[in-house]
Design an enzyme around this catalytic site. Sequence first.
Site, mmCIF file in Angstrom:
data_model
loop_
_atom_site.group_PDB
_atom_site.id
_atom_site.type_symbol
_atom_site.label_atom_id
_atom_site.label_comp_id
_atom_site.label_asym_id
_atom_site.label_seq_id
_atom_site.Cartn_x
_atom_site.Cartn_y
_atom_site.Cartn_z
ATOM 1 N N LYS A 209 -28.272 63.419 -5.663
ATOM 2 C CA LYS A 209 -27.558 62.139 -5.638
ATOM 3 C C LYS A 209 -26.040 62.294 -5.593
ATOM 4 C CE LYS A 209 -31.204 59.058 -6.957
ATOM 5 N NZ LYS A 209 -31.721 58.126 -7.982
ATOM 6 N N ARG A 244 -37.548 63.492 -11.517
ATOM 7 C CA ARG A 244 -37.948 63.119 -10.149
ATOM 8 C C ARG A 244 -37.065 63.903 -9.203
ATOM 9 N NH1 ARG A 244 -36.497 59.646 -6.108
ATOM 10 N NH2 ARG A 244 -38.243 58.773 -4.898
#
Length: 263
Positions: A209, A244
């Site tokens: 991210k 995740r």
Amino acid sequence: MSAAIPRIMGILNVTPDSFSDGGRHADPVAAGLALHEAGADMVDVGGESTRPGAAPVPLDEELRRTIPVVAALAKAGVPVSIDTMKAEVMRRAVEAGAVMLNDVSALQADAASRGVAAACSADVVLMHMPGNPQTMQQLAQYDDPVAEVLAHLSDRIAAAEAAGIARGRLIADPGIGFGKGAEHNLAILRQLEDFHALGVPLLLGASRKSVIPAIVGPTPAAERLPGSLALALRGAEAGVAWLRVHDVAATRQALRVWAAIRR
Ligand SMILES: Nc1nc2ncc(COP(=O)(O)OP(=O)(O)O)nc2c(=O)[nH]1
């Protein structure tokens, strides 16, 4: 005593436009089997990108992308979660064998989703996201991001319980990158332990991210594995139950080494 190791949720985006791996899976079932083989405790099948500004996917298209993959992986004995905000996709995925519902809107986007979740026995991931993928980045204003995200998740947990979803099935996720600037993501990551106050297991989704280039400078998503592993170990240190991630084998190795050398 070896430290508890988070379980790994491997990301399987069956989308053409996901931020880091869109369109990469020519054979999604084979990709899902490979994630499980590499050590994923769960394979998270998503048919709609939730990156900022992503175009919504029509129901029939999301069903077409996801349900056959969920069914094939479940049939092969792979634990599957469905990453969706749509009640009908949740329902069909559970019917096809999914054992976890992963809703980035925390069962808010689709009013029918709480009923579908209550009617099944799947675990439910409730993630913090202000607004929706189209609006969330404009809503990235917080006086105290940790307190505000905690309050939102606490409300969503209460709403889920009120809808008849047992607390024991709920997992909370602060939603790294969802309606948050770099400083908000960093505050959440620094205070991740505070989220145990919610009284449910935690999931951290920080793999690849933008908090990584926010720290180290411009870095293509495909070159963010080192930063992703650092974020995974931060999650492990904070005691999250799930990570995740895109890179399952590398994350598993990092976690095993970390667990072996922890006091
Ligand atoms: N619970 C949970 N679900 C999530 N789903 C999608 C994404 C976005 O990442 P990715 O799936 O890699 O990209 P895209 O949404 O573009 O498919 N992040 C999370 C997350 O942090 N937590």
